[in-house]
Design a protein around this motif. Structure first.
Motif, mmCIF file in Angstrom:
data_model
loop_
_atom_site.group_PDB
_atom_site.id
_atom_site.type_symbol
_atom_site.label_atom_id
_atom_site.label_comp_id
_atom_site.label_asym_id
_atom_site.label_seq_id
_atom_site.Cartn_x
_atom_site.Cartn_y
_atom_site.Cartn_z
ATOM 1 N N ARG A 109 12.904 -8.081 -8.418
ATOM 2 C CA ARG A 109 13.917 -8.147 -9.420
ATOM 3 C C ARG A 109 13.287 -8.263 -10.775
ATOM 4 O O ARG A 109 12.349 -9.232 -10.826
ATOM 5 C CB ARG A 109 15.130 -9.264 -9.228
ATOM 6 N N LYS A 110 13.940 -8.001 -11.785
ATOM 7 C CA LYS A 110 13.680 -7.827 -13.104
ATOM 8 C C LYS A 110 14.787 -8.202 -13.939
ATOM 9 O O LYS A 110 15.969 -7.460 -13.727
ATOM 10 C CB LYS A 110 12.936 -6.728 -13.635
ATOM 11 N N THR A 111 15.123 -9.246 -14.680
ATOM 12 C CA THR A 111 16.064 -9.536 -15.693
ATOM 13 C C THR A 111 15.777 -9.172 -16.950
ATOM 14 O O THR A 111 14.811 -8.724 -17.534
ATOM 15 C CB THR A 111 16.124 -11.025 -15.597
ATOM 16 N N VAL A 112 16.928 -9.426 -17.844
ATOM 17 C CA VAL A 112 16.863 -9.042 -19.408
ATOM 18 C C VAL A 112 15.699 -9.658 -20.277
ATOM 19 O O VAL A 112 15.289 -9.078 -20.893
ATOM 20 C CB VAL A 112 18.292 -9.181 -19.679
ATOM 21 N N ASP A 113 15.517 -10.866 -19.803
ATOM 22 C CA ASP A 113 14.597 -11.555 -20.426
ATOM 23 C C ASP A 113 13.040 -10.850 -20.283
ATOM 24 O O ASP A 113 12.099 -11.392 -21.128
ATOM 25 C CB ASP A 113 14.513 -13.125 -19.882
ATOM 26 N N GLU A 114 12.974 -10.007 -19.210
ATOM 27 C CA GLU A 114 11.752 -9.386 -19.020
ATOM 28 C C GLU A 114 11.570 -7.915 -19.571
ATOM 29 O O GLU A 114 10.526 -7.353 -19.024
ATOM 30 C CB GLU A 114 11.567 -9.645 -17.306
ATOM 31 N N ILE A 115 12.521 -7.672 -20.461
ATOM 32 C CA ILE A 115 12.336 -6.242 -21.059
ATOM 33 C C ILE A 115 11.089 -6.238 -21.765
ATOM 34 O O ILE A 115 10.766 -7.111 -22.581
ATOM 35 C CB ILE A 115 13.433 -5.794 -21.950
ATOM 36 N N LYS A 116 10.278 -5.141 -21.773
ATOM 37 C CA LYS A 116 9.314 -4.928 -22.651
ATOM 38 C C LYS A 116 9.634 -3.685 -23.468
ATOM 39 O O LYS A 116 10.317 -2.613 -23.427
ATOM 40 C CB LYS A 116 8.181 -4.337 -21.884
ATOM 41 N N ASN A 117 9.144 -4.037 -24.865
ATOM 42 C CA ASN A 117 9.498 -2.994 -25.897
ATOM 43 C C ASN A 117 8.295 -2.004 -25.620
ATOM 44 O O ASN A 117 7.199 -1.924 -26.007
ATOM 45 C CB ASN A 117 9.364 -3.643 -27.272
#
Length: 329
Positions: A283-291
């Protein structure tokens, strides 16, 4: 050559929807007509991954996968190489006779043979195939269901009758494709066991605040994977663009799922990308978005297909070659 190449690409991608495929091809170009391309070459592929290469210039069978080193150290590798050398001499005769049969005295001409087997490890289903082509067109093909050859061109009729009348050879072919070829396929699968399972690397990528968020799973094997977006703990399917499973150059796979929603939706709700592979969940959450300043793309697939087609143009190979003498064309 276009038809033969298309069939090879489709067969090499067969494992995306079934289990396993082992394919061998040979290519003979009359003379050294094209600079940089050997007169004779061969390549074998397991589940779409090239595992070895041989041509008439290097005169060596070169492994294309690390796990093939175990095979190279055994006695069968020497036999494997000697087969290529014998086929090299046979193909020189074959293409010369084919040129005569087609009433050709000069020009660049190509003879290709592609054969192998498919096997489903769950059902035990297997299927063999054997196709010969000349100048990019089908010349003679084996129908495994009826165990006979057929040809779409008049020039192949003599060969078709000759091979169909040799029932003993046809029975040997049946045994090879139903048993021996599958045994070789399973043998290589065992050698490749270190590659049989790879967990996905999952990332959330976004070019800018208003751009879609891309859930990118890559470097996984086997190809079966599920990507799901969750909104506040519930499955969310609106505004989702799910990509296809695509092969990477190293034989692993990648897949993407894009979520296109307004920025305020991210602030009001909790979105999670959930990737399931081989019984495991990532799982990946919004806090882990990479630009990500570069667009997520599918060039891995395009590059893989280009490499495959180029290898076909300079390659062909087999494990146990059933050498055909076609001097009676």
């Amino acid at each position: 050559m276009r038809k033969m190449l298309l069939k090879l690409v489709l067969l090499c991608l067969w494992h995306l929807v079934a289990s396993h495929a082992f394919i061998t091809t040979y290519t003979e170009i009359n003379g050294h007509a094209i600079e940089g391309i050997p007169e004779i070459s061969s390549v074998a592929a397991l589940d779409g991954r090239q595992i070895d290469y041989y041509d008439s210039e290097i005169k060596m069978l070169i492994p294309r996968q690390d796990w093939m080193k175990e095979f190279i150290s055994g006695d069968r590798f020497k036999e494997y190489t000697e087969i290529r050398e014998r086929v090299q001499q046979t193909n020189k005769i074959n293409i010369t006779v084919l040129m005569q049969q087609f009433n050709q005295t000069h020009g660049v001409h190509t003879y290709q043979r592609m054969y192998g087997c498919e096997w489903d490890n769950e059902t035990g289903y297997s299927r063999g195939f054997d196709q010969h082509g000349y100048d990019g067109q089908d010349f003679i093909l084996l129908d495994m269901n009826e165990l006979r050859y057929f040809t779409p061109v008049q020039q192949g009729v003599i060969t078709m009758y000759k091979w169909n009348n040799n029932r003993a050879q046809l029975e040997l072919l049946r045994q090879y494709y139903q048993h021996e070829c599958v045994n070789w396929l399973q043998h290589f699968l065992k050698l490749r066991k270190v590659d049989l399972e790879r967990a996905p690397e999952v990332s959330l990528l976004q070019k800018g605040p208003s751009s879609p968020v891309v859930c990118h799973a890559t470097s996984f094997y086997p190809s079966e994977v599920t990507i799901t977006w969750l909104k506040n703990g519930q499955e969310h399917h609106e505004d989702v663009d799910l990509g296809e499973v695509l092969p990477n150059e190293d034989g692993t796979f990648q897949k993407t799922s894009s979520l296109n929603i307004p920025p305020d939706e991210w602030e009001k709700n909790q979105f999670v990308c959930e990737v399931q592979h081989q019984g495991r969940t990532f799982r990946k959450t919004v806090d882990e978005i990479k630009n990500n300043t570069k667009s997520v793309h599918c060039c891995g697939f395009i590059e893989a297909v280009i490499r495959l087609v180029l290898s076909v143009l300079v390659g062909v190979a087999t494990v146990i070659i059933l050498v055909y003498d076609i001097t009676s064309y």
